[in-house]
Design a protein around this motif. Structure first.
Motif, mmCIF file in Angstrom:
data_model
loop_
_atom_site.group_PDB
_atom_site.id
_atom_site.type_symbol
_atom_site.label_atom_id
_atom_site.label_comp_id
_atom_site.label_asym_id
_atom_site.label_seq_id
_atom_site.Cartn_x
_atom_site.Cartn_y
_atom_site.Cartn_z
ATOM 1 N N ASN A 198 -0.347 -1.755 -6.049
ATOM 2 C CA ASN A 198 -0.253 -0.913 -4.852
ATOM 3 C C ASN A 198 1.208 -0.777 -4.423
ATOM 4 O OD1 ASN A 198 -3.043 -0.434 -4.518
ATOM 5 N ND2 ASN A 198 -3.289 -2.495 -3.680
ATOM 6 N N PRO A 228 3.796 1.025 -1.658
ATOM 7 C CA PRO A 228 3.821 1.772 -0.392
ATOM 8 C C PRO A 228 4.274 3.214 -0.627
ATOM 9 C CG PRO A 228 5.532 0.044 -0.445
ATOM 10 C CD PRO A 228 4.662 -0.148 -1.642
ATOM 11 N N HIS A 233 -0.776 3.160 0.658
ATOM 12 C CA HIS A 233 -0.313 2.696 -0.654
ATOM 13 C C HIS A 233 -0.832 3.595 -1.763
ATOM 14 C CE1 HIS A 233 0.511 -0.907 1.677
ATOM 15 N NE2 HIS A 233 1.300 -1.299 0.687
ATOM 16 N N HIS A 254 -2.387 3.713 -5.077
ATOM 17 C CA HIS A 254 -3.194 2.670 -5.724
ATOM 18 C C HIS A 254 -3.278 2.894 -7.231
ATOM 19 C CE1 HIS A 254 -6.257 -0.231 -6.611
ATOM 20 N NE2 HIS A 254 -7.081 0.708 -7.046
#
Ligand code: ADP
Ligand code: MG
Ligand code: MG
Ligand code: MG
Ligand code: MG
Ligand code: MG
Length: 695
Positions: A219, A221, A259, A261
């Motif tokens: 993940n 940001p 985030h 992913h």
């Protein structure tokens, strides 16, 4: 990626039951090498670089850029080219005739990598000690790119971006087009077929997932631009899949808000980096170099930042490191501290891909306070090493590496222990991906003790890759000549590694760094760095700085202060130290001038006069007419970005300067370097593919 053995790879449940045996045999092999090579002396100061490429399929008119999955075919084409072999390379039987050696080095060597869309290339033999030889590096890197390109389809290009900006978006791979999730990765976003098909690689990915008990969670940001929704939910995540048990991961919180992913090893190990390996004259010098280069890892990571995009979104970080770390994080819930310890032995604070956690030198300047008091080690392994005569520090290092399980085990290798090999040792060693690697001599030849510097991001041009390689070589020579001391507490190196991830860390962050690297001299004002004429004489070496509290030995500095020095600070700067080293040795004017163009690039990247690749890419996206300031890097933007990278590469391999290429922001990335030292530069005309308009 390490050794390529053949055989029956065990699935995780079986592999787990044999892990102890592999560790035991690995330690026996380590003791064998160590006993044989610990007294090895006077090995040559050799070094070598590794350049990794993505292979893309691009054409100016087709808006879709794809990752080519033809690694095996390209490597086969390279290997079957008899002309290359005739030129003295290690690649057997090559047949293309258009390739000319452009230096005295043998033809480069090409290697497979984790991603089936990747290649790695190294020089045909390691580089020697001569400073003039440093000028062969850039032509050799260009030759590698040229040879690679000549063994690809006309629409395929080897590019040196760290990551493919849209990997994980639907339909990013060449035919056969693989749309589906597979049993190994069980990814929502990428098919199994993007891993190198050699059984080692899919097994590595599957067993990491299986050991962990769920998919990896990569993940990152997201970068919040003015039109990016807040909170931002990754729109590409499918919460309704029910194909694999692991599809529950995202329903259990694997994909947090804000985030990007990602859920597979390919998102990390599919990244390209620039690594440098140094051979030391003996084990003591190797251990010293390992320690002294450690604190430089995060600094060089920030300075080479080149990774601002993942899965088609702008990220709020600039480098690849933590994503790779998470992409191979095999720790169980117990090891992660999410559940009480029951079946596992330790809580483990870091992924097996992480910054290194110990110093290993016998140097008297290594203070106990620099070490991590909470370092997790395997006590039985340590005891065994110490019983066999290894000193505490080195035994601690290996006992730390050996807290890990081997991930890929081949059944056939467990039949009989072969002490003339290092396969079991390497199984653990080469899957401890730390930012430094201490490489013992292989069992079967006369290579020495080596140290690998692994944190740097790959750069877009070979000029830059050569510059960073050469810079690290010169930094290393200065460490050896002047007996420099860069020690700071290892936990501060960890913290620096985190800081290196921040957006524009090179300009905006401060990093812990040692103030006085010349132990017996208190400050810059009394140190004659820069006007000394003999190696070593300006820099008294021992003893350390007893009496000074450890936390007063270092302070927070900007990368500019670390690289270029500052008038206020105690630390003179890495570049001034390197210049001082060059002053102290005999270098002809032309070599010195060429080296200066490399040092200039480093200097200006650190000061902000030039942009990192990450900054250049961000500006490129930001100014693109298709960008809606919503963090989305569309197919069109990706096409033009890759097109620009290809254009720069083509121009470079044609031996021409970058001037005249109509690419947004290029002068701020590369400067005006190519005309120096009496070299003629033909700027030519613009060959750039379609470009966004300047803002
Ligand atoms: P790995 O992938 O395990 O890090 P590679 O075999 O890909 O290792 O190459 C690492 C680099 O080390 C290459 O550039 C190679 O030329 C270089 N090298 C090989 N032998 C030596 C040596 N004896 N001393 C220093 N560097 C070496
Ligand atoms: Mg590699
Ligand atoms: Mg390699
Ligand atoms: Mg390797
Ligand atoms: Mg390497
Ligand atoms: Mg400055």
């Amino acid at each position: 990626m390490g050794l390529l053995a053949l055989g029956t790879a065990l699935d995780w449940p079986q592999a787990k039951t044999r892990a102890h045996q592999v560790r035991q045999w690995g330690i026996k092999q380590l003791l064998e090498i160590w006993n044989k090579a610990k007294g090895k002396e006077r090995d040559a100061l050799l070094w070598g670089d590794e350049v990794e490429y993505l292979v893309v399929s691009y054409s100016e008119d087709d808006p879709k850029v794809l990752l080519s999955l033809r690694q095996a075919e390209i490597l086969t084409a390279l290997a079957s080219d008899q002309e290359l072999a005739k030129e003295g390379g290690c690649v057997p039987e090559l047949q293309d005739s258009g390739l000319k050696k452009i230096s005295s080095n043998p033809i480069p060597v090409f290697h497979p990598e984790f991603g089936r869309f990747m290649l790695e290339a190294t020089p045909g033999k390691p580089w020697g000690i001569g400073l003039k030889e440093l000028l062969d590096v850039e032509p050799d890197m260009k030759l590698r790119r040229k040879i690679a390109k000549e063994h690809m389809l006309s629409t395929e290009y080897p590019i040196t971006l760290t990551t493919f900006p849209r990997i994980g978006c639907p339909g990013q791979f060449t035919t056969p087009y693989y749309p589906n999730s597979g049993p190994r990765l069980r990814s929502q976003f990428v098919p199994d077929e993007i891993a190198n098909p050699h059984i080692r690689f899919p097994t590595l990915a599957a067993n990491i997932r299986s050991r962990r008990g769920r998919k990896v969670q990569v993940n990152v940001p997201v970068f919040h631009d003015k039109n990016t929704p807040q909170p931002w939910k990754d729109p590409t995540v499918n919460f309704d899949l029910h194909d694999w048990p692991e599809d529950d991961d995202v329903r259990n919180g694997a994909a947090p808000d804000d985030h990007i992913h990602m859920d597979a090893m390919a998102f990390g190990m599919g990244s390209c980096c620039l690594q440098i390996t140094f051979q030391a004259k003996n084990i003591t010098e190797g251990r010293m170099l390992y320690d002294q280069l450690s604190p430089l890892g995060p600094i060089m990571l920030a300075l080479t930042a080149a990774t601002p995009i993942y899965k088609g979104f702008l990220a709020n970080t600039d480098v690849r490191w933590n994503q790779i770390s998470r992409s191979v994080d095999c720790r169980t819930e117990e090891e992660l501290g999410e559940k009480p310890l029951k079946n596992d032995r330790w809580r483990i604070p870091k992924s097996r891909y992480a910054s290194n956690s110990t110093y290993i030198s016998t140097d008297s300047r290594l203070r106990e306070e620099y070490m991590d008091p909470d370092l997790v080690i395997n006590p039985e392994i340590k005891a065994q090493l110490v019983e066999n005569g290894m000193d505490d520090r080195l035994a601690t290092h290996f006992a730390h590496l050996f807290i890990r399980d081997p991930i890929v085990i081949f059944e056939e290798d467990l039949a009989q222990l072969d002490l003339s090999k290092t396969d079991h040792f390497e199984n653990i060693q080469s899957t401890n991906w730390q930012h430094m690697r201490f490489k013992p001599p292989p069992a079967d030849n006369n290579i020495g003790w080596r140290v690998e510097f692994r944190s740097m991001e790959i750069q877009i041009t070979d000029f830059e890759n050569a510059a960073f390689s050469v810079f690290m070589v010169l930094v290393t020579r200065a460490i050896l000549s002047f007996d420099l001391n860069y020690y700071i507490p290892i936990k501060k190196v960890d913290e620096n590694m985190e800081r290196a991830h921040k957006l524009d860390a090179v300009l905006k962050e401060k990093f812990f760094f040692r103030k006085n690297v010349f132990p017996s001299r208190p400050s810059r004002s009394t140190t004659v760095v820069g006007d000394d004429s003999r190696p070593g004489s300006a820099m008294p070496s021992r003893p350390g700085s007893p009496g000074i509290p450890v936390d007063e030995e270092y302070e927070e500095m900007t990368v500019d202060e670390i690289i270029n020095g500052s008038s206020e600070g105690d630390f003179p700067g890495l570049i001034p130290i390197v210049e001082s080293y060059l002053d102290s040795v005999n270098v002809d004017v032309e070599t010195r001038c060429e080296l200066a163009t490399y040092l200039d690039l480093i200097r200006k990247r650190a000061s902000g006069e030039l942009d990192t690749a990450a900054r250049w890419i961000r500006n490129f996206v930001d100014a693109h007419p298709d960008y809606k300031h919503d963090s989305v890097v569309s197919e069109t933007i990706n096409h033009d970005l890759i097109g620009s990278v290809i254009a720069v590469g083509e121009r470079e391999s044609a031996g021409r300067g970058f001037g005249g290429l109509d690419i947004l922001g290029l002068p701020r990335l590369l400067g005006e370097f190519r005309g120096g030292c009496g070299r003629k530069v033909d700027d030519g005309v613009s060959t750039a593919p379609s470009q966004p308009e300047s803002p």
